[in-house]
Design a protein around this motif. Structure first.
Motif, short mmCIF file in Angstrom:
data_model
loop_
_atom_site.label_atom_id
_atom_site.label_comp_id
_atom_site.label_asym_id
_atom_site.label_seq_id
_atom_site.Cartn_x
_atom_site.Cartn_y
_atom_site.Cartn_z
N TRP A 167 0.82 -1.20 0.00
CA TRP A 167 0.00 0.00 0.00
C TRP A 167 0.86 1.26 0.00
O TRP A 167 0.51 2.27 -0.64
CB TRP A 167 -0.92 0.01 1.23
N SER B 97 -3.82 1.39 3.32
CA SER B 97 -4.56 1.81 2.13
C SER B 97 -3.87 2.97 1.45
O SER B 97 -2.98 3.61 2.04
CB SER B 97 -5.99 2.22 2.51
N TYR C 290 -5.22 5.73 0.97
CA TYR C 290 -5.58 6.92 1.74
C TYR C 290 -4.61 7.16 2.90
O TYR C 290 -4.35 8.31 3.26
CB TYR C 290 -7.01 6.79 2.28
N SER D 128 -10.89 8.60 -4.76
CA SER D 128 -10.90 7.15 -4.78
C SER D 128 -12.24 6.63 -5.31
O SER D 128 -13.28 7.26 -5.09
CB SER D 128 -10.65 6.61 -3.37
N ASP E 119 -8.11 -3.04 6.64
CA ASP E 119 -6.98 -2.14 6.46
C ASP E 119 -7.40 -0.71 6.12
O ASP E 119 -6.55 0.19 6.09
CB ASP E 119 -6.03 -2.67 5.37
N ASN E 120 -8.68 -0.48 5.89
CA ASN E 120 -9.18 0.88 5.70
C ASN E 120 -9.57 1.45 7.07
O ASN E 120 -10.67 1.96 7.26
CB ASN E 120 -10.37 0.91 4.74
N GLY F 84 -5.80 -1.10 -5.70
CA GLY F 84 -5.76 -2.07 -4.62
C GLY F 84 -6.76 -3.17 -4.88
O GLY F 84 -7.91 -2.89 -5.25
N ASP G 183 -8.53 -7.43 -0.28
CA ASP G 183 -7.66 -6.29 -0.61
C ASP G 183 -6.22 -6.64 -0.25
O ASP G 183 -5.58 -5.98 0.54
CB ASP G 183 -8.11 -5.02 0.12
N GLY H 183 -1.44 -3.93 -3.34
CA GLY H 183 -1.52 -2.64 -4.00
C GLY H 183 -0.47 -2.55 -5.10
O GLY H 183 0.68 -2.96 -4.89
#
Length: 408
Positions: free
Chosen positions: A58, A111, A113, A214, A233-234, A265, A338, A341
């Motif tokens: 990520w 992520s 983000y 996103s 993971d978010n 991702g 997910d 990445g």
């Protein structure tokens, strides 16, 4: 970068012609299943990195995305520091876990983000402003095996403490652990003759952090609304715009055509994703027919045996067409995950006309294409959890729908 023949195929062909009379060279000696790629569009990227034994794809993929953003805007090449982002992100994630008394995950993943958040709030530094990955513990690359044995144990102990009141010292102790494995984040550093703080260096890159948006595609939320994709993971609850599956691909295609890259991702645990640099959305029913077998026998094969058979079929593996319904079913059944990445930066076709995205990985210069993967458009769309892109790369009609929703 055009790969009309792989190096292996070229060398084998030359050797065969050298040892065999011309009139006895057989065209069927060439593996017709071996990919022969022609590049359609290729946007600039920075060098291939190696996350090695760390769950930081990520971080590597998203910083690579921002490096390409800088390349597009200014033509300048930067090597931004992944361990700066990791250092800051793990501390924030630990604080979040302690605040919730342990009722959340604390793992290596993250992520796109997370990277954007760190850039916005903490800044960034170049790679050589911190110790290189692995060097704090005598390695040449990342190896988080010991690090992620020590750190989660510490965080879990604090989060499950029976104390009525915590002191601030647990943060100092955790920062010491993080710094011991990753290196300290610099307060100031020199770069090309100038002194920067991480915040001033981030500002000097010339990017507008508000430009990044996103997208995802699921039916358990209304289309053209924002929601935090529900994966562990978010943990920062970063928002993604929910669009139909066809728009998901249109956005990626439009971005590549306009010279942008995409921080993708998604799920690479599928049999169609190989370690050699190829990913295809396999239609298993048709593969079984080709094999002259039945589905029960196919499913009894080990994962390695199935992958071997798929690899032999190469570009002639039959593909499924992704659907909105199938994406949702796989997500709800935990089949769509997910777990990786990567950076999409171009498009290509094989000798059969099948369309691919050219994708930069972070496993070093591995595989048949030195760290680059050719992933079919169908695979990318079907296995996408979400992706980040510059909003200026989004088709205008989609931007208008988003703008309309923002005004409501």
């Amino acid at each position: 970068m055009k790969k009309l023949l792989t190096l292996t195929l070229a060398l084998c062909s030359i050797a065969a012609m050298a040892d065999t009379p011309k009139d006895s060279v057989k065209t069927d000696s060439i593996d017709q299943n071996k990919p022969v790629f022609t590049t359609i569009k290729e946007n600039p990227i920075t060098s291939i990195k190696n996350q090695s034994k760390s769950g930081t794809c990520w971080d590597y993929s998203t910083l690579s995305f921002f490096e390409s953003e800088i390349l597009k805007k200014s033509g300048k090449t930067y090597d931004l520091c992944e361990m700066f982002v990791t250092n800051k992100n793990y501390m924030d994630r630990a604080i979040a876990k302690v605040r919730l008394h342990g009722d959340t995950q604390f793992e290596q993943g993250g992520s796109a983000y997370d990277v954007l958040y760190v850039l916005q709030n903490y800044g960034i530094c170049p790679e050589d402003a911190m110790p290189l990955p692995g060097t704090m513990y005598g390695d040449t690359l990342n190896n988080f095996s010991e690090f992620f044995t020590v750190m989660p144990a510490y965080v879990n102990a604090v989060a499950s403490s029976s104390s009525k009141k915590l002191t601030s010292q647990w943060k100092a102790g955790l920062q010491g652990i993080i710094d011991s494995y990753l290196g300290k984040v610099p307060e100031e550093f020199n770069y090309e003759g100038k002194t920067y703080t991480p915040q001033s260096f981030a500002a000097s890159l010339g990017l507008d952090w508000n430009d990044y948006i996103s997208f995802t595609s699921f039916t358990h939320h209304p289309f053209y609304t924002e929601f935090p994709v529900e994966v562990q993971d978010n943990w920062r609850q970063g928002l993604s715009w929910n669009v139909p599956i066809d728009d998901l691909q249109r956005i990626i295609d439009n971005a590549i055509e306009k010279g942008y890259t995409v921080a993708w991702g998604g799920d690479v645990s599928d049999d169609g994703f190989t370690r050699d640099g190829l990913a295809v959305l396999v239609d298993e029913k048709k593969v079984v027919d080709i094999e002259g077998s039945d589905m029960a026998k196919w499913l009894k094969l080990t994962a390695g045996e199935r992958k071997d058979k798929l690899q032999k079929l190469g570009v002639n593996v039959p593909e499924l067409t992704p659907s909105q319904e199938q994406r949702q079913k796989e997500y709800d059944n935990w089949e769509l995950t997910d777990d990786h990445g990567m950076l999409i930066y171009g498009t290509a076709k094989d000798q059969n006309g099948r369309e691919y995205y050219m994708v930069k990985n972070s496993w070093g210069e591995t595989g048949d294409y030195k760290g680059i993967w050719y992933m079919t458009k169908k695979f990318i769309v079907a296995k996408c959890m979400d992706f980040m892109v510059n909003k200026n790369a989004v088709p205008s009609d989609i931007l208008k729908k988003i703008a309309k929703k923002n005004k409501l």
